[in-house]
Write a protein that holds these residues in place. Structure first.
Motif, PDB file in Angstrom:
ATOM      1  N   VAL A 158       4.343  -4.426  -5.725  1.00 18.72           N
ATOM      2  CA  VAL A 158       4.052  -5.733  -6.324  1.00 18.72           C
ATOM      3  C   VAL A 158       4.525  -6.859  -5.410  1.00 18.72           C
ATOM      4  O   VAL A 158       3.807  -7.841  -5.178  1.00 18.72           O
ATOM      5  CB  VAL A 158       4.705  -5.845  -7.714  1.00 18.72           C
ATOM      6  CG1 VAL A 158       4.599  -7.280  -8.241  1.00 18.72           C
ATOM      7  CG2 VAL A 158       4.053  -4.894  -8.691  1.00 18.72           C
ATOM      8  N   ASP A 159       5.739  -6.722  -4.884  1.00 13.58           N
ATOM      9  CA  ASP A 159       6.272  -7.744  -3.969  1.00 13.58           C
ATOM     10  C   ASP A 159       5.391  -7.884  -2.737  1.00 13.58           C
ATOM     11  O   ASP A 159       5.153  -8.991  -2.243  1.00 13.58           O
ATOM     12  CB  ASP A 159       7.700  -7.379  -3.533  1.00 13.58           C
ATOM     13  CG  ASP A 159       8.714  -7.587  -4.644  1.00 13.58           C
ATOM     14  OD1 ASP A 159       8.374  -8.253  -5.641  1.00 13.58           O
ATOM     15  OD2 ASP A 159       9.847  -7.082  -4.513  1.00 13.58           O
ATOM     16  N   SER A 160       4.924  -6.748  -2.223  1.00  9.64           N
ATOM     17  CA  SER A 160       4.077  -6.780  -1.029  1.00  9.64           C
ATOM     18  C   SER A 160       2.787  -7.546  -1.290  1.00  9.64           C
ATOM     19  O   SER A 160       2.356  -8.378  -0.485  1.00  9.64           O
ATOM     20  CB  SER A 160       3.761  -5.346  -0.594  1.00  9.64           C
ATOM     21  OG  SER A 160       2.887  -5.327   0.503  1.00  9.64           O
ATOM     22  N   ILE A 161       2.163  -7.278  -2.441  1.00 11.24           N
ATOM     23  CA  ILE A 161       0.919  -7.956  -2.790  1.00 11.24           C
ATOM     24  C   ILE A 161       1.143  -9.445  -3.034  1.00 11.24           C
ATOM     25  O   ILE A 161       0.362 -10.297  -2.611  1.00 11.24           O
ATOM     26  CB  ILE A 161       0.284  -7.300  -4.029  1.00 11.24           C
ATOM     27  CG1 ILE A 161      -0.129  -5.870  -3.712  1.00 11.24           C
ATOM     28  CG2 ILE A 161      -0.927  -8.097  -4.524  1.00 11.24           C
ATOM     29  CD1 ILE A 161      -0.543  -5.069  -4.927  1.00 11.24           C
ATOM     30  N   ALA A 162       2.258  -9.758  -3.715  1.00 11.65           N
ATOM     31  CA  ALA A 162       2.508 -11.139  -4.125  1.00 11.65           C
ATOM     32  C   ALA A 162       3.027 -12.020  -2.991  1.00 11.65           C
ATOM     33  O   ALA A 162       2.682 -13.208  -2.916  1.00 11.65           O
ATOM     34  CB  ALA A 162       3.501 -11.165  -5.284  1.00 11.65           C
ATOM     35  N   PHE A 163       3.835 -11.451  -2.106  1.00 16.09           N
ATOM     36  CA  PHE A 163       4.571 -12.288  -1.157  1.00 16.09           C
ATOM     37  C   PHE A 163       4.241 -12.049   0.310  1.00 16.09           C
ATOM     38  O   PHE A 163       4.699 -12.801   1.176  1.00 16.09           O
ATOM     39  CB  PHE A 163       6.087 -12.089  -1.361  1.00 16.09           C
ATOM     40  CG  PHE A 163       6.542 -12.348  -2.768  1.00 16.09           C
ATOM     41  CD1 PHE A 163       6.314 -13.576  -3.373  1.00 16.09           C
ATOM     42  CD2 PHE A 163       7.192 -11.366  -3.490  1.00 16.09           C
ATOM     43  CE1 PHE A 163       6.728 -13.820  -4.674  1.00 16.09           C
ATOM     44  CE2 PHE A 163       7.611 -11.599  -4.792  1.00 16.09           C
ATOM     45  CZ  PHE A 163       7.377 -12.826  -5.385  1.00 16.09           C
TER      46      PHE A 163
ATOM     47  N   ASP B 112      -1.778  -9.015   6.999  1.00 19.58           N
ATOM     48  CA  ASP B 112      -1.288  -8.542   8.299  1.00 19.58           C
ATOM     49  C   ASP B 112      -0.031  -7.693   8.128  1.00 19.58           C
ATOM     50  O   ASP B 112       0.074  -6.587   8.677  1.00 19.58           O
ATOM     51  CB  ASP B 112      -0.959  -9.721   9.219  1.00 19.58           C
ATOM     52  CG  ASP B 112      -2.144 -10.613   9.493  1.00 19.58           C
ATOM     53  OD1 ASP B 112      -2.685 -11.188   8.517  1.00 19.58           O
ATOM     54  OD2 ASP B 112      -2.526 -10.752  10.668  1.00 19.58           O
ATOM     55  N   GLN B 113       0.929  -8.220   7.362  1.00 19.66           N
ATOM     56  CA  GLN B 113       2.187  -7.506   7.142  1.00 19.66           C
ATOM     57  C   GLN B 113       1.965  -6.217   6.363  1.00 19.66           C
ATOM     58  O   GLN B 113       2.552  -5.176   6.676  1.00 19.66           O
ATOM     59  CB  GLN B 113       3.160  -8.402   6.374  1.00 19.66           C
ATOM     60  CG  GLN B 113       3.633  -9.628   7.146  1.00 19.66           C
ATOM     61  CD  GLN B 113       4.437 -10.563   6.260  1.00 19.66           C
ATOM     62  OE1 GLN B 113       3.909 -11.150   5.307  1.00 19.66           O
ATOM     63  NE2 GLN B 113       5.716 -10.695   6.559  1.00 19.66           N
ATOM     64  N   ARG B 114       1.125  -6.291   5.347  1.00 16.17           N
ATOM     65  CA  ARG B 114       0.861  -5.109   4.524  1.00 16.17           C
ATOM     66  C   ARG B 114       0.201  -4.005   5.349  1.00 16.17           C
ATOM     67  O   ARG B 114       0.522  -2.817   5.186  1.00 16.17           O
ATOM     68  CB  ARG B 114      -0.019  -5.474   3.335  1.00 16.17           C
ATOM     69  CG  ARG B 114       0.665  -6.353   2.291  1.00 16.17           C
ATOM     70  CD  ARG B 114      -0.300  -6.721   1.178  1.00 16.17           C
ATOM     71  NE  ARG B 114      -0.797  -5.524   0.508  1.00 16.17           N
ATOM     72  CZ  ARG B 114      -1.910  -5.478  -0.216  1.00 16.17           C
ATOM     73  NH1 ARG B 114      -2.657  -6.572  -0.344  1.00 16.17           N
ATOM     74  NH2 ARG B 114      -2.290  -4.362  -0.796  1.00 16.17           N
TER      75      ARG B 114
ATOM     76  N   LEU C 213      -5.557  -0.446   0.466  1.00 20.27           N
ATOM     77  CA  LEU C 213      -4.906  -1.760   0.424  1.00 20.27           C
ATOM     78  C   LEU C 213      -5.638  -2.749  -0.472  1.00 20.27           C
ATOM     79  O   LEU C 213      -5.275  -3.910  -0.532  1.00 20.27           O
ATOM     80  CB  LEU C 213      -4.780  -2.320   1.842  1.00 20.27           C
ATOM     81  CG  LEU C 213      -3.848  -1.553   2.779  1.00 20.27           C
ATOM     82  CD1 LEU C 213      -3.863  -2.173   4.174  1.00 20.27           C
ATOM     83  CD2 LEU C 213      -2.424  -1.540   2.231  1.00 20.27           C
ATOM     84  N   HIS C 214      -6.691  -2.269  -1.148  1.00 20.69           N
ATOM     85  CA  HIS C 214      -7.480  -3.115  -2.052  1.00 20.69           C
ATOM     86  C   HIS C 214      -8.004  -4.341  -1.303  1.00 20.69           C
ATOM     87  O   HIS C 214      -7.892  -5.486  -1.763  1.00 20.69           O
ATOM     88  CB  HIS C 214      -6.631  -3.557  -3.249  1.00 20.69           C
ATOM     89  CG  HIS C 214      -7.443  -3.886  -4.473  1.00 20.69           C
ATOM     90  ND1 HIS C 214      -7.988  -5.122  -4.673  1.00 20.69           N
ATOM     91  CD2 HIS C 214      -7.805  -3.136  -5.529  1.00 20.69           C
ATOM     92  CE1 HIS C 214      -8.648  -5.134  -5.826  1.00 20.69           C
ATOM     93  NE2 HIS C 214      -8.556  -3.934  -6.372  1.00 20.69           N
ATOM     94  N   SER C 215      -8.576  -4.080  -0.146  1.00 21.26           N
ATOM     95  CA  SER C 215      -9.136  -5.139   0.684  1.00 21.26           C
ATOM     96  C   SER C 215     -10.571  -4.757   1.049  1.00 21.26           C
ATOM     97  O   SER C 215     -11.145  -3.836   0.471  1.00 21.26           O
ATOM     98  CB  SER C 215      -8.276  -5.324   1.941  1.00 21.26           C
ATOM     99  OG  SER C 215      -8.739  -6.386   2.737  1.00 21.26           O
TER     100      SER C 215
END
Length: 210
Positions: free
Chosen positions: A139-144, A148-150, A178-180
């Protein structure tokens, strides 16, 4: 099977519990890419992972997936436990990331062992705690974090799990996890290649400066 259990779970369980698991557990081997649990399925057993890695995915209303976390040797899936005990349908999809060996445990034993073995209670509570932390990290990764970082973290985690600098995935598969979109992922991979961090081959990515 007893030796594999003891090798994977070390001194976590009492000898009597190891013996019961070996007696009632169903040893199962799953090939890389095979589905282990499907969304909407009633789960009739709880897995203990002896070797390999499993990826746990969530699906949105449009059928797009998001990678939640990985299970590795010595792990179990708390979401599966909840479905087993509540006799509810699975809300996650589990796919073998590598070739996997696991033991499926019958639901009827889970409550019995919770009352009977302290080590089992501790293992279940620790599993819930670990999976919750991993979900919060997602969740933190998606939100913040930006994509690129993910993507970098995703490649690092794939490399760690496979113990290889070669990531065998298509751009579309990475985008799905990654839901991209494939276009976005391809563009970011090209950027990483330009920076000298990776080398892109057909359906493969070689990590260089990670």
């Amino acid at each position: 099977m007893l030796n594999s259990l003891q090798s994977s779970f070390g001194t976590i369980f009492e000898p009597d519990l190891f013996a019961e698991i070996a007696e009632v557990g169903n040893l199962t081997k799953v090939s890389e890419g095979e589905k282990i649990i499907e969304i909407g399925q009633y789960v009739r057993g709880m897995p203990l992972l002896l070797s390999g890695a499993i990826k746990i995915l969530r699906e949105d209303d449009e059928g797009d997936e998001l990678l939640l976390y990985y299970l590795e040797r010595g792990d179990t899936c708390s979401m599966t436990m909840a479905c087993c005990l509540g006799d509810t349908q699975s809300e996650i999809r589990a796919i073998a990331e590598t070739d996997v060996e696991l033991v499926m445990l019958p639901v009827r034993k889970m409550e019995e062992w919770t009352a009977k073995y302290r080590s089992w209670r501790n293992f279940v509570f620790d599993s819930y705690h670990n999976r919750l932390n991993e979900l919060l990290t997602t969740v933190d990764s998606i939100a913040f974090k930006n994509m690129d970082q993910r993507l970098v973290e995703y490649l690092e985690e794939k490399s760690r799990i496979s113990s290889s600098k070669i990531i065998v995935n298509t751009h579309q598969e990475i985008a799905d996890d990654l839901h991209s979109s494939r276009v976005v992922i391809s563009r970011l991979l090209k950027k990483l290649e330009h920076l000298g961090k990776i080398k892109i081959h057909r359906n493969q990515i070689k990590l260089i400066n990670f």
